[in-house]
Design a protein around this motif. Structure first.
Motif, PDB file in Angstrom:
ATOM      1  N   GLU A   1       0.825  -1.208   0.000  1.00 21.22           N
ATOM      2  CA  GLU A   1       0.000   0.000   0.000  1.00 21.22           C
ATOM      3  C   GLU A   1       0.858   1.257   0.000  1.00 21.22           C
ATOM      4  O   GLU A   1       0.555   2.238  -0.685  1.00 21.22           O
TER       5      GLU A   1
ATOM      6  N   ALA B   1       0.965   4.179  -2.921  1.00 22.19           N
ATOM      7  CA  ALA B   1       0.662   5.563  -2.568  1.00 22.19           C
ATOM      8  C   ALA B   1       1.841   6.480  -2.844  1.00 22.19           C
ATOM      9  O   ALA B   1       1.688   7.591  -3.376  1.00 22.19           O
TER      10      ALA B   1
ATOM     11  N   ARG C   1       2.208   7.327  -6.504  1.00 21.29           N
ATOM     12  CA  ARG C   1       1.215   8.303  -6.973  1.00 21.29           C
ATOM     13  C   ARG C   1       1.552   9.713  -6.505  1.00 21.29           C
ATOM     14  O   ARG C   1       1.556  10.665  -7.293  1.00 21.29           O
ATOM     15  N   VAL C   2       1.813   9.840  -5.224  1.00 19.24           N
ATOM     16  CA  VAL C   2       2.056  11.174  -4.673  1.00 19.24           C
ATOM     17  C   VAL C   2       3.356  11.771  -5.221  1.00 19.24           C
ATOM     18  O   VAL C   2       3.449  12.979  -5.469  1.00 19.24           O
TER      19      VAL C   2
ATOM     20  N   SER D   1      -2.906   6.487  11.312  1.00 19.85           N
ATOM     21  CA  SER D   1      -2.714   6.624   9.874  1.00 19.85           C
ATOM     22  C   SER D   1      -1.514   7.523   9.598  1.00 19.85           C
ATOM     23  O   SER D   1      -1.067   8.280  10.467  1.00 19.85           O
TER      24      SER D   1
ATOM     25  N   THR E   1      -0.134  10.185   6.305  1.00 16.82           N
ATOM     26  CA  THR E   1      -0.539  10.859   5.080  1.00 16.82           C
ATOM     27  C   THR E   1       0.703  11.290   4.325  1.00 16.82           C
ATOM     28  O   THR E   1       1.587  11.949   4.888  1.00 16.82           O
TER      29      THR E   1
ATOM     30  N   GLU F   1       2.373  13.534   1.354  1.00 17.75           N
ATOM     31  CA  GLU F   1       2.100  14.784   0.655  1.00 17.75           C
ATOM     32  C   GLU F   1       3.299  15.175  -0.197  1.00 17.75           C
ATOM     33  O   GLU F   1       4.446  14.925   0.163  1.00 17.75           O
TER      34      GLU F   1
ATOM     35  N   ALA G   1      -0.504  16.821  -4.141  1.00 19.46           N
ATOM     36  CA  ALA G   1      -1.104  15.491  -3.978  1.00 19.46           C
ATOM     37  C   ALA G   1      -0.974  15.065  -2.531  1.00 19.46           C
ATOM     38  O   ALA G   1      -0.011  15.437  -1.832  1.00 19.46           O
ATOM     39  N   SER G   2      -1.937  14.279  -2.076  1.00 21.24           N
ATOM     40  CA  SER G   2      -1.870  13.698  -0.736  1.00 21.24           C
ATOM     41  C   SER G   2      -2.653  12.401  -0.730  1.00 21.24           C
ATOM     42  O   SER G   2      -3.601  12.232  -1.511  1.00 21.24           O
ATOM     43  N   GLU G   3      -2.253  11.492   0.123  1.00 19.10           N
ATOM     44  CA  GLU G   3      -2.961  10.219   0.263  1.00 19.10           C
ATOM     45  C   GLU G   3      -2.712   9.666   1.659  1.00 19.10           C
ATOM     46  O   GLU G   3      -1.562   9.657   2.129  1.00 19.10           O
TER      47      GLU G   3
ATOM     48  N   ILE H   1      -2.978   6.505   4.533  1.00 20.19           N
ATOM     49  CA  ILE H   1      -2.900   5.046   4.632  1.00 20.19           C
ATOM     50  C   ILE H   1      -3.018   4.667   6.100  1.00 20.19           C
ATOM     51  O   ILE H   1      -2.446   5.331   6.975  1.00 20.19           O
TER      52      ILE H   1
END
Length: 386
Positions: A269, A273, A276-277, A295, A297, A299, A308-310, A312
């Motif tokens: 995961e 992520a 992508r970020v 979690s 994050t 960035e 971008a941010s995500e 997990i």
């Protein structure tokens, strides 16, 4: 010299032996590939005064002898031949290659001018080939690429009895892998600094057999050489390379830094992520990891043009049960993805100490299990703007 062998056997053997030929050889003769035919088969050899490669393959030998021809040209030709038996016939001036209706003639180089390959040192021990290839792959990602700092372009092999350790660093990250092996002497204690590129190519290309034999001429550097022997597709392969000179930095102690905060997360995961970020991460800026409650994050941004941010899910564990030692960390995106890409466990643990200090990554089989200490990867954190 007159021999016949299968096209795939020839192509594979020539590609492997010619892979380390210099692009701009110091003397033209070093661009040659030496073909030796004897009753035991055919041996293909290359040497550039630093690294030698030799592979022995099965063949029908009608006339024994030697021939020296352009290695890269022979590699290109062998790769393009039709899938039929190949006949090689040579004399002092040329080599003829025949495969079906395809025919090539290459000018022969003077065999007498070719340097003698170094002898393989006495065997030091053996290591399972797949385990060694995996270990080398996990460590070389942290080796430097700057030839102006040659000591950082190597992997330090440390041998203590039945433990073989591989260590590499480019000053901004470091990796350590420890594995069991079979030494020739249980009391052996030595070390060698091996060029990372040669080590990576060798380990990857000798994984067809059960084990690889390591042969170390001395524990020193510079004048010492190390040899490897193993099986690849088509035959037995041998490589020797000169050890790098210089004092490898003493970085092992960094691997044992006491953690103040552990962050545990799914490896797959996090890789997805981070990829992508990182697409919007500006050059020379960090991929930020914000540490929350249950979690993390990720960035990144390119000024005002893209952000971008995500988030997990993660397990956050302050050591000692107090407040987290930090709430954000900055990673070089490439270094982070390189490290995650060679961690072969479902979960990864980030052991943080303090902002701007080294972060230790180790693998986990279970998210609430113990960290596995056989592979450790350290990344120097980037400073975040205040």
């Amino acid at each position: 010299m007159k021999i016949r062998l299968e096209r795939d056997v020839l192509a594979e053997a020539v590609q492997w032996a010619a892979r380390s030929l210099p692009t701009r050889p110091s003397v033209p003769i070093l661009a040659g590939l030496l073909v030796t035919a004897s009753e035991s088969g055919v041996t293909l050899s290359s040497f550039d005064y630093e690294t030698s490669a030799q592979i022995n393959v099965a063949a029908q030998v009608s006339d024994e002898g030697q021939a020296l021809v352009s290695g890269r040209l022979l590699a290109d030709i062998s790769r393009s031949l039709p899938n039929k038996p190949v006949d090689l016939v040579s004399d002092e001036t040329r080599m003829e290659i025949t495969c079906g209706s395809a025919r090539f003639t290459l000018q022969a180089l003077p065999v007498g001018d070719y340097p003698s390959l170094p002898d393989m040192p006495e065997a030091t021990g053996t290591v399972p080939s797949e385990a060694f290839a995996q270990a080398v792959g996990q460590v070389v990602v942290a080796a430097g690429r700057d030839e102006l700092l040659p000591v950082f372009t190597g992997v330090r092999l440390e041998i203590e009895g039945d433990t073989l350790s591989l260590l590499a660093t480019d000053r901004y990250r470091m990796a350590l892998k420890e594995l069991n092996w079979n030494p020739g002497s249980p009391q052996i204690s030595t070390a060698a600094l091996v060029p990372a590129r040669v080590l990576a190519d060798t380990a990857r290309s000798m994984s067809a057999g059960d084990e690889i034999t390591l042969s170390l001429s001395s524990g020193g550097a510079g004048d010492g050489i190390i040899g490897f022997e193993g099986h690849g597709a088509g035959g037995v392969r041998q490589t020797t390379t000169r050890l790098l000179d210089g004092e490898f930095p003493k970085v092992r102690h960094i691997m044992n830094t006491q953690s103040a905060l552990n962050v545990r997360v799914s490896t797959a995961e996090l890789i997805s992520a981070a990829k992508r970020v990182a697409l919007v991460a500006e050059r020379n800026t960090s991929l930020r990891m914000l540490i929350g409650d249950g979690s993390i994050t990720l960035e990144a941004a390119t000024g005002d043009q893209a952000q971008a941010s995500e988030a997990i899910e993660a397990t956050i564990e302050p050591v000692g049960g107090g407040e987290p030692a930090l709430d954000a960390a900055g990673f070089n995106p490439t270094y982070l993805l390189d490290a995650l890409g060679v961690i072969d466990t479902p979960y990864v643990n980030f052991a943080f100490t303090a902002p701007g200090k080294p972060c230790l990554l180790t693998g986990l089989n279970e998210i609430d299990g113990d960290s596995l200490g056989d592979y450790r990867h350290v990344i120097m954190l980037m400073r975040l703007p205040s």
